[in-house]
Design an enzyme around this catalytic site. Sequence first.
Site, PDB file in Angstrom:
ATOM      1  N   HIS A  92      56.523  47.830   9.238  1.00 39.57           N
ATOM      2  CA  HIS A  92      57.396  48.327   7.939  1.00 39.57           C
ATOM      3  C   HIS A  92      57.832  47.387   7.147  1.00 39.57           C
ATOM      4  O   HIS A  92      57.589  46.171   7.414  1.00 39.57           O
ATOM      5  CB  HIS A  92      58.675  49.112   8.990  1.00 39.57           C
ATOM      6  CG  HIS A  92      59.354  48.147   9.763  1.00 39.57           C
ATOM      7  ND1 HIS A  92      59.083  47.534  10.766  1.00 39.57           N
ATOM      8  CD2 HIS A  92      60.739  47.824   9.271  1.00 39.57           C
ATOM      9  CE1 HIS A  92      60.443  46.773  11.339  1.00 39.57           C
ATOM     10  NE2 HIS A  92      61.184  47.207  10.315  1.00 39.57           N
ATOM     11  N   HIS A 120      63.315  54.931  11.551  1.00 36.77           N
ATOM     12  CA  HIS A 120      63.993  53.671  11.098  1.00 36.77           C
ATOM     13  C   HIS A 120      63.515  53.404   9.831  1.00 36.77           C
ATOM     14  O   HIS A 120      64.538  53.236   8.932  1.00 36.77           O
ATOM     15  CB  HIS A 120      63.497  52.318  12.113  1.00 36.77           C
ATOM     16  CG  HIS A 120      64.042  51.085  11.737  1.00 36.77           C
ATOM     17  ND1 HIS A 120      65.365  50.704  11.856  1.00 36.77           N
ATOM     18  CD2 HIS A 120      63.256  50.031  11.121  1.00 36.77           C
ATOM     19  CE1 HIS A 120      65.533  49.628  11.685  1.00 36.77           C
ATOM     20  NE2 HIS A 120      64.338  48.928  11.342  1.00 36.77           N
ATOM     21  N   ASP A 180      62.501  40.881   7.479  1.00 37.02           N
ATOM     22  CA  ASP A 180      62.607  40.356   8.523  1.00 37.02           C
ATOM     23  C   ASP A 180      61.200  40.641   9.500  1.00 37.02           C
ATOM     24  O   ASP A 180      61.053  39.632  10.442  1.00 37.02           O
ATOM     25  CB  ASP A 180      63.785  40.572   9.556  1.00 37.02           C
ATOM     26  CG  ASP A 180      63.949  41.820   9.893  1.00 37.02           C
ATOM     27  OD1 ASP A 180      63.602  42.824   9.153  1.00 37.02           O
ATOM     28  OD2 ASP A 180      64.334  41.856  11.274  1.00 37.02           O
ATOM     29  N   HIS A 181      60.397  41.289   8.774  1.00 38.81           N
ATOM     30  CA  HIS A 181      59.043  41.615   9.097  1.00 38.81           C
ATOM     31  C   HIS A 181      57.957  41.012   8.298  1.00 38.81           C
ATOM     32  O   HIS A 181      56.812  40.956   8.775  1.00 38.81           O
ATOM     33  CB  HIS A 181      58.950  42.983   9.820  1.00 38.81           C
ATOM     34  CG  HIS A 181      59.741  43.525  10.890  1.00 38.81           C
ATOM     35  ND1 HIS A 181      59.302  43.580  12.002  1.00 38.81           N
ATOM     36  CD2 HIS A 181      61.287  43.493  10.728  1.00 38.81           C
ATOM     37  CE1 HIS A 181      60.372  43.877  13.026  1.00 38.81           C
ATOM     38  NE2 HIS A 181      61.692  43.811  12.216  1.00 38.81           N
ATOM     39  N   HIS A 222      62.416  43.034  18.298  1.00 43.26           N
ATOM     40  CA  HIS A 222      63.721  42.195  18.505  1.00 43.26           C
ATOM     41  C   HIS A 222      64.170  42.193  20.005  1.00 43.26           C
ATOM     42  O   HIS A 222      63.861  42.859  20.809  1.00 43.26           O
ATOM     43  CB  HIS A 222      65.004  42.874  17.870  1.00 43.26           C
ATOM     44  CG  HIS A 222      64.956  42.833  16.070  1.00 43.26           C
ATOM     45  ND1 HIS A 222      65.236  41.933  15.546  1.00 43.26           N
ATOM     46  CD2 HIS A 222      63.949  43.888  15.406  1.00 43.26           C
ATOM     47  CE1 HIS A 222      65.194  42.079  14.341  1.00 43.26           C
ATOM     48  NE2 HIS A 222      64.440  43.412  14.297  1.00 43.26           N
ATOM     49  N   HIS A 243      60.783  45.948   5.946  1.00 39.26           N
ATOM     50  CA  HIS A 243      61.816  45.261   6.109  1.00 39.26           C
ATOM     51  C   HIS A 243      61.522  43.644   5.931  1.00 39.26           C
ATOM     52  O   HIS A 243      60.684  43.338   6.687  1.00 39.26           O
ATOM     53  CB  HIS A 243      62.758  45.488   7.294  1.00 39.26           C
ATOM     54  CG  HIS A 243      63.314  46.754   7.031  1.00 39.26           C
ATOM     55  ND1 HIS A 243      64.150  47.218   8.325  1.00 39.26           N
ATOM     56  CD2 HIS A 243      63.777  47.472   6.073  1.00 39.26           C
ATOM     57  CE1 HIS A 243      64.498  48.421   7.834  1.00 39.26           C
ATOM     58  NE2 HIS A 243      64.402  48.678   6.537  1.00 39.26           N
ATOM     59  N   ASP A 299      60.397  48.403  14.768  1.00 43.56           N
ATOM     60  CA  ASP A 299      61.614  48.688  15.033  1.00 43.56           C
ATOM     61  C   ASP A 299      61.834  50.217  15.441  1.00 43.56           C
ATOM     62  O   ASP A 299      63.011  50.538  15.297  1.00 43.56           O
ATOM     63  CB  ASP A 299      62.726  48.218  13.963  1.00 43.56           C
ATOM     64  CG  ASP A 299      62.806  46.858  13.634  1.00 43.56           C
ATOM     65  OD1 ASP A 299      62.180  46.011  14.709  1.00 43.56           O
ATOM     66  OD2 ASP A 299      63.313  46.372  13.031  1.00 43.56           O
TER      67      ASP A 299
END
Length: 273
Positions: free
Chosen positions: A72, A130, A76-77, A187, A74, A149
Amino acid sequence: MASQAYHGFASQQRESAAVEVVLVPAFADNYIYVLRDDASGKVGIVDPGDAAPVIAELDRRGWTPTHIFLTHHHNDHIGGVAELKARYRPTVIGARADAHRIPDLDVALGEGDRTVFGEQAVRVFAVPGHTSGHIAFWFEGADALFPGDTLFALGCGRLFEGTPEQMWDSLVQLRALSDPTRIYCGHEYTLSNARFAVTVDPENAALRARADEIAALRERGEPTIPSTIGVERRTNPFLRADDPAVQAAVGLPGATPERVFAEIRSRKDHFRG
């Protein structure tokens, strides 16, 4: 936490399906995954939010990545994708529905699509909830699932862009995979998830035992990942919203699974523990 490696086999008869999976911690609690297909030597990276720890791990092992898999959009990915692509020129694979939000995307895939990573057949699941364009990658021969996530050990992602109905449908889709399927989620949230899970499923002996095991792992600084579908099916309350025991425990006996899931998700959103 040091990087850790795992080997996956679908069965003793399918050793050609082996994939080495290296957990690369990033930020406070992210996991980036570096994969190596044993048969072909191809190397992949899943959700590289930060390039630096990935480059260090690749250098340490003498590996050059050929693929990047993105679940996805985001940051942080995907935050490390540009640097990794400029350095190694891998093929970047992600969601067709998120093509407008993922730069450097080479291959855009959606529900039911398949791709190949070395000798691995990789199936894509659309798992919105998400985020609206979230996908998961299932490496069929190695029985390894990378859900980003959407699904966590003893948890699931917050609903930033989707509805409870969408997320429940997504989780049911993943829940249908075979018990031995290993889950490599995005995570290290498992300790907090366990503390919450026992509040909504207090009579689940398997969950209580697992919560104790998780606390011991984290006390030693060890990862709780990978989990498996079988373990999650028995202990993860977000996968058990259609279980009468969970429905009764949250005060919604006989309610629809979607309604029960929404209640559990709401409680988790406000949980402090």
